[in-house]
Motif scaffolding. Structure first.
Motif, PDB file in Angstrom:
ATOM      1  N   GLU A 148      15.662   1.196  -9.689  1.00  0.00           N
ATOM      2  CA  GLU A 148      15.201  -0.158  -9.169  1.00  0.00           C
ATOM      3  C   GLU A 148      14.230   0.146  -8.251  1.00  0.00           C
ATOM      4  O   GLU A 148      13.959   1.129  -7.724  1.00  0.00           O
ATOM      5  CB  GLU A 148      16.390  -0.694  -8.097  1.00  0.00           C
ATOM      6  N   ALA A 149      13.304  -0.959  -8.266  1.00  0.00           N
ATOM      7  CA  ALA A 149      12.036  -0.947  -7.550  1.00  0.00           C
ATOM      8  C   ALA A 149      12.333  -1.076  -5.925  1.00  0.00           C
ATOM      9  O   ALA A 149      13.460  -1.796  -5.483  1.00  0.00           O
ATOM     10  CB  ALA A 149      10.980  -1.912  -8.007  1.00  0.00           C
ATOM     11  N   LYS A 150      11.695  -0.630  -4.905  1.00  0.00           N
ATOM     12  CA  LYS A 150      11.738  -1.185  -3.508  1.00  0.00           C
ATOM     13  C   LYS A 150      11.637  -2.367  -3.340  1.00  0.00           C
ATOM     14  O   LYS A 150      10.731  -3.217  -3.751  1.00  0.00           O
ATOM     15  CB  LYS A 150      10.898  -0.327  -2.710  1.00  0.00           C
ATOM     16  N   SER A 151      12.366  -3.195  -2.591  1.00  0.00           N
ATOM     17  CA  SER A 151      12.286  -4.581  -1.945  1.00  0.00           C
ATOM     18  C   SER A 151      12.539  -4.844  -0.612  1.00  0.00           C
ATOM     19  O   SER A 151      13.436  -4.612  -0.031  1.00  0.00           O
ATOM     20  CB  SER A 151      13.462  -5.341  -2.743  1.00  0.00           C
ATOM     21  N   GLY A 152      11.564  -5.241  -0.275  1.00  0.00           N
ATOM     22  CA  GLY A 152      11.510  -5.306   1.509  1.00  0.00           C
ATOM     23  C   GLY A 152      11.367  -4.241   2.102  1.00  0.00           C
ATOM     24  O   GLY A 152      11.103  -3.169   1.770  1.00  0.00           O
TER      25      GLY A 152
ATOM     26  N   GLU B 104       5.869   6.116  -1.854  1.00  0.00           N
ATOM     27  CA  GLU B 104       6.530   5.078  -2.434  1.00  0.00           C
ATOM     28  C   GLU B 104       6.752   3.761  -1.817  1.00  0.00           C
ATOM     29  O   GLU B 104       7.577   3.107  -2.181  1.00  0.00           O
ATOM     30  CB  GLU B 104       7.683   5.515  -3.127  1.00  0.00           C
ATOM     31  N   GLY B 105       6.183   3.728  -0.711  1.00  0.00           N
ATOM     32  CA  GLY B 105       6.437   2.357   0.228  1.00  0.00           C
ATOM     33  C   GLY B 105       7.279   2.495   1.052  1.00  0.00           C
ATOM     34  O   GLY B 105       7.632   1.403   1.748  1.00  0.00           O
ATOM     35  N   ASN B 106       8.120   3.636   1.551  1.00  0.00           N
ATOM     36  CA  ASN B 106       9.199   3.611   2.520  1.00  0.00           C
ATOM     37  C   ASN B 106       8.581   3.807   3.907  1.00  0.00           C
ATOM     38  O   ASN B 106       7.680   4.760   4.135  1.00  0.00           O
ATOM     39  CB  ASN B 106       9.902   4.820   2.201  1.00  0.00           C
TER      40      ASN B 106
END
Length: 245
Positions: free
Chosen positions: A58-62, A108-110
């Protein structure tokens, strides 16, 4: 004897790259690695908590409901840390209101924060706090006191703080009105002590307000999953691992 917090688990697309990025960020080395997991940990005797990176499709969401706050010694160290992490691939997230901390996102956007110096975080290691959004910080903190062990400071305001029994970051609960809508990309693992029983500890946490939840573990081959997946009273996933010293 209660379970205790043992690791922060971060879902990712590239576990090895993420583990090495965070290892460089914190000054930690790889403590374990195979095709399904890459772990980093502080040096023996140093404060901190293991970070576990595992691949997910799964991709990161929100925005993540759980994030890390990094400590700094002073304003110069905060600025140096931010500059070093941006040079390594972190991205700055601009806030609508000026704050003394800096919000960044890893490759990765975290989201994570580099805090200004605060005396209460001295001696905790490079990670000052594990921060969890909560509709009711005091109530959620009380559950995690049962799960993670430690001293809870909850005065009915927007923040509750759990000082864990193991040396390392605080576990902090920050009030939010945002609902939880997807599986957390960052979750916590707890573990019973060697003399305790995993099933009994699971039942104890269920009585404290947790519930069983399914995140795909039932699809794994029989015997491969040795942990039990629960959701805390606000739906945050938590894994209860097998007993260990």
């Amino acid at each position: 004897m209660p379970t205790r917090l043992t690791s922060v688990v971060i879902d990712c697309a590239d576990q090895r790259a993420q583990a090495r990025w965070w290892g460089e960020a914190l000054g930690w080395g790889i403590s374990f690695e195979n095709e399904l997991e890459s772990d980093i940990a502080p040096a023996p005797g140093e404060p901190g908590i293991e970070l576990v990176f595992g691949p997910v499709p799964e991709a990161k969401s929100g925005w993540n409901r759980v994030h890390l706050d990094l400590a700094s010694r002073d304003a110069a160290h905060q600025a140096e840390t931010v500059a070093r992490l941006e040079a390594a691939g972190a991205r700055r997230i601009e806030l609508d209101v000026e704050r003394p901390w800096v919000v960044l996102a890893d490759p990765e956007g975290n989201e994570f924060c580099v805090l200004e110096h605060r005396d209460e975080y001295d001696g905790l290691g490079p990670i000052a706090a594990i921060v969890m959004q909560a509709h009711d910080p005091a109530a959620l903190g009380a559950f995690w006191q049962q799960a993670g062990a430690g001293e809870l400071r909850a005065e009915g305001g927007p923040v509750a703080t759990l000082t864990l029994t193991t040396p390392g970051p605080f576990l902090e609960f920050i009030r939010t009105d945002e609902p939880k809508t997807v599986k957390n990309r960052v979750h916590l693992d707890v573990r019973p002590y060697a003399a305790d029983d995993q099933a009994a500890e699971v039942e104890r946490l269920i009585k404290a307000g947790a519930r069983h939840t399914e995140i795909g573990q039932s699809e794994a081959p029989k015997g491969e999953v040795t942990w039990v997946v629960l959701a805390d009273p606000e739906g945050n996933e938590v894994c209860v691992l097998r007993p260990q010293d």
